[in-house]
Design a protein around this motif. Structure first.
Motif, PDB file in Angstrom:
ATOM      1  N   CYS A  37    -113.447   0.369  32.593  1.00 32.45           N
ATOM      2  CA  CYS A  37    -114.737   1.020  32.788  1.00 32.45           C
ATOM      3  C   CYS A  37    -115.425   0.547  34.073  1.00 32.45           C
ATOM      4  O   CYS A  37    -115.513  -0.639  34.324  1.00 32.45           O
ATOM      5  N   PHE A  39    -118.506   0.800  34.597  1.00 30.94           N
ATOM      6  CA  PHE A  39    -119.903   0.483  34.300  1.00 30.94           C
ATOM      7  C   PHE A  39    -120.089  -0.843  33.592  1.00 30.94           C
ATOM      8  O   PHE A  39    -121.188  -1.318  33.431  1.00 30.94           O
ATOM      9  N   HIS A  40    -119.013  -1.409  33.079  1.00 34.59           N
ATOM     10  CA  HIS A  40    -119.140  -2.764  32.533  1.00 34.59           C
ATOM     11  C   HIS A  40    -117.836  -3.504  32.812  1.00 34.59           C
ATOM     12  O   HIS A  40    -116.828  -2.894  33.126  1.00 34.59           O
ATOM     13  N   CYS A  58    -116.984   5.855  27.547  1.00 33.10           N
ATOM     14  CA  CYS A  58    -116.518   4.480  27.457  1.00 33.10           C
ATOM     15  C   CYS A  58    -116.783   3.989  26.049  1.00 33.10           C
ATOM     16  O   CYS A  58    -117.927   4.001  25.592  1.00 33.10           O
ATOM     17  N   CYS A  61    -118.989   0.323  26.400  1.00 38.98           N
ATOM     18  CA  CYS A  61    -120.435   0.260  26.626  1.00 38.98           C
ATOM     19  C   CYS A  61    -121.138   1.538  26.206  1.00 38.98           C
ATOM     20  O   CYS A  61    -122.364   1.609  26.219  1.00 38.98           O
TER      21      CYS A  61
HETATM   22 ZN   LIG Z   1    -118.084   0.772  29.775  1.00 41.33          ZN
END
Ligand SMILES: [Zn+2]
Length: 669
Positions: A37, A39-40, A58, A61
């Motif tokens: 991911c 985003f994390h 995802c 998250c």
């Molecule tokens: Zn994520």
């Protein structure tokens, strides 16, 4: 605003796997793609892209959406900006609502200023590598003295400004107008109406906007001549507002948001050395003290800032005011001091990323303790200053907006000072009160409100357009939906969006009327009938909007569940996109869990589950109405309005009766 036809063209053209694949490396798994991911932070991939549905999700998250919301999140753009980003990528012409003549003129002027700045950046970069004199001075300095690799030099677009007026001459020859050269701060008009280069014989650091456009330059001299300013910087221009830009943010923004942390350093070379060492979540305030505009820029990506200092005490004291401002903005501030004789730049050059991270991790301390240590060192020299010191600490803590954080710091400082906590707390409360009453606080709030919707940081792009969904926003501001209704309303949508076109098979019918033809009713029809019959509506504005949209789309003759989902996912509104992708990727429903535990496909139990969900909704609705009638009754009682009281009491009796019936029926189910 971008018109609907253009939005559709963009959505039809931009393939989600293609777009996302440009940012993360996707691996095929069945019909989908997976990746780690963006985003994390994660080691095993839980980020999934479905080309057939046109969505990503995802499972780590929880981020999900379509191709536009991906660009919004990943590139930190507004909805309109994200659409334009995709339009550019696929060469789609964007039709917008008509601009005023003034807007057009300003936009064209900005375009010209960016263009000439871009030209200058290229000229400086080419000079650094191709001009023999510049090479031997500039490149030698960057490579040998600073230790920057060629890759790093290119990543930050570093260059060299040669002597004379070469840039101005080249730019004029290439057709750039003199007014834009001066307007972008690249040339200075002399008394005799000729132009001179602002930057000459200097190493050049281009400054980028949040979206990566060159908007200004910093130039460092390599001469030791004390009469020369070490740095010459671009002046403020129409495209460069110093207080709203941070050096390196363009290169750092993704790392900052991924790691949820930002390192704040002082100079260009600090940022670059950190990047080269492998630490990318770092920005520089470029020597000026921090402004609230800059703080809000960071706040778009994280709340956590660690300020890095070299051990020099004068520098620390000067920047403490800036840190107080960060506290005021509700940021979590830490401070790390480098060992004597080292600054972030020199330290980064001597150590690996891991060593730097370890060092920062071990030496960073929260700002209040840092200030405490700093002041208590002074106090040790002069015990008479104890009271002054306590006041200073109280003042700093009182700036923190969060009450709990203030209490925690008060406790810690009281312990360290060996004084009673309530004395300190009282002092802090008093200072906080004064601060709030002084008008400074209100001023700040007003400033914040005035600034928030204006997209200062990305003012080289289109402003955010909050006007796109005026109805719902206005409605939701007026009408605070009761939180008890939200989960059940979401669940109704869950069944509508996922199974709306499925036929409902009622168990009873199958049992008792096996011979007779089963009445065919879809989930969507059933839900609509149940709600309309009782004159009920969803209360949560976004949910209500999606509910209505569903039936509108259906009316157009669309009855294929996947196609309805597709239409809704790509509705011209990122909030709807997020809600729908969540609903179709969520693995568990909220209220009715027992059916998920059994290994029966959900489609097979719709006849039992959907009526139950509707019943719970009705029961909650009655509850909600009951509560508000009770409130009204209390008001009528205190106002002594007898007639109204009687009326309300009748309502209450009916509502109580309904409550009983619903709970009986729920028990039966
Ligand atoms: Zn994520």
């Amino acid at each position: 605003m971008i018109d609907r036809a253009t939005v559709d063209r963009i959505l039809d053209t931009a393939a989600i796997a293609d777009v996302i694949g440009g940012f993360v490396s996707l691996r095929r798994r069945g019909g989908n793609f997976v990746a780690c991911c963006p985003f994390h932070n994660e080691k095993t991939p839980s980020f999934s892209v479905s080309p057939s549905k046109g969505i990503f999700k995802c499972f780590g998250c929880g981020k999900s959406g379509n191709v536009v919301t991906f660009i919004m999140e990943h590139e930190h753009l507004s909805y309109t900006e994200a659409l334009k980003f995709l339009a550019r990528k696929y060469g789609i012409e964007v039709h917008e609502k008509e601009e005023t003549a003034e807007e057009i003129a300003q936009r064209q002027r900005n375009e010209s200023l960016w263009a000439v700045s871009e030209f200058a950046a290229q000229f400086f970069a080419e000079t650094l590598f191709n001009d023999p004199m510049s090479r031997s001075v500039g490149l030698t300095y960057l490579r040998d003295n600073r230790g920057f690799s060629e890759q790093t030099i290119q990543k930050f677009g570093l260059g060299f400004a040669p002597s004379g007026n070469q840039l101005t001459e080249k730019a004029l020859a290439a057709g750039y107008k003199a007014e834009y050269l001066t307007g972008a701060g690249l040339a200075i008009e002399r008394n005799n109406n000729t132009l001179a280069d602002r930057f000459y014989e200097r190493v050049i650091f281009p400054i980028h906007s949040l979206s990566g456009r060159v908007i200004a330059f910093g130039g460092r001299t390599l001469r030791t001549d004390k009469s020369l300013a070490k740095y010459v910087n671009s002046p403020e221009t129409e495209i460069y507002k110093k207080s709203h830009s941070l050096y390196g943010l363009f290169q750092a923004k993704n790392a900052i948001s991924r790691l949820d942390k930002c390192y704040l350093v002082e100079g260009y070379t600090d940022v670059i050395s950190f990047h080269q060492a492998g630490i990318e979540n770092v920005v520089a305030s470029s020597g000026t003290s921090l402004t609230s505009g800059q703080i809000r820029l960071i706040k778009r990506f994280t709340n956590k800032v660690t300020v890095l200092y070299d051990g020099d005490a004068a520098g620390i004291k000067a920047s403490i005011r800036g840190i107080d401002m960060l506290l005021e903005e509700g940021m979590e501030i830490k401070v790390a001091l480098f060992p004597d004789g080292d600054d972030p730049d020199s330290f980064a050059r001597k150590h690996t990323a891991e060593e730097i991270e370890n060092f920062l991790h071990n030496s960073e301390q929260d700002f209040i303790s840092f200030k405490y240590d700093l002041l208590s060192a002074e106090m040790a020299k002069d015990p008479m200053r104890r009271a002054e010191f306590i006041h200073e600490i109280i003042r700093t803590i009182s700036l923190i907006p969060d009450q709990i954080a203030r209490t925690v710091y008060a406790e810690e400082c009281a312990n360290r000072l060996g004084m009673k906590q309530d004395i300190l707390t009282n002092g802090i409360n008093k200072a906080r009160k004064q601060y709030v009453e002084s008008g400074l606080y209100q001023q700040k709030q007003a400033q914040q409100q005035a600034q928030e919707p204006v997209s200062q940081p990305t003012w080289d792009l289109v402003p955010h357009l909050p006007a796109e969904q005026p109805t719902r926003k206005a409605a939701s501001a007026r009408l605070q939906p009761p939180p008890i209704m939200e989960p059940i309303e979401k669940e109704i949508l869950y069944y509508l969006i996922r199974f709306g076109e499925n036929i409902l098979h009622f168990e009873e019918e199958q049992k008792y009327n096996a011979e007779q033809p089963v009445q065919r009713i879809t989930v969507a029809e059933y839900i609509a009938a149940e709600l309309t019959n009782d004159g009920l509506e969803l209360i949560t504005p976004l949910f209500k909007q999606v509910y209505d949209l569903y039936y509108e789309i259906q009316k157009e003759g669309l009855t294929d569940q996947n196609r309805i989902q597709h239409r809704l996912i790509n509705w011209n509104d990122p909030e709807i996109t997020k809600l729908i992708t969540n609903l179709i990727t969520e693995e568990y429903t909220i209220t009715i869990k027992e059916y998920n535990k059994a290994l029966i496909p959900e489609e097979n139990v719709l006849g039992t589950v959907v009526p139950k969900v509707i019943l719970i909704f009705k029961a909650k609705f009655v509850d909600h109405t009951y509560q508000s009638v009770m409130k009204e009754l209390a008001q009528a009682q205190s106002a002594g309005d007898e007639a109204r009281q009687q009326e309300l009491l009748t309502n209450i009796r009916i509502l109580m009766q309904m409550r009983r019936e619903f709970s009986n029926e729920l028990n039966r189910l």
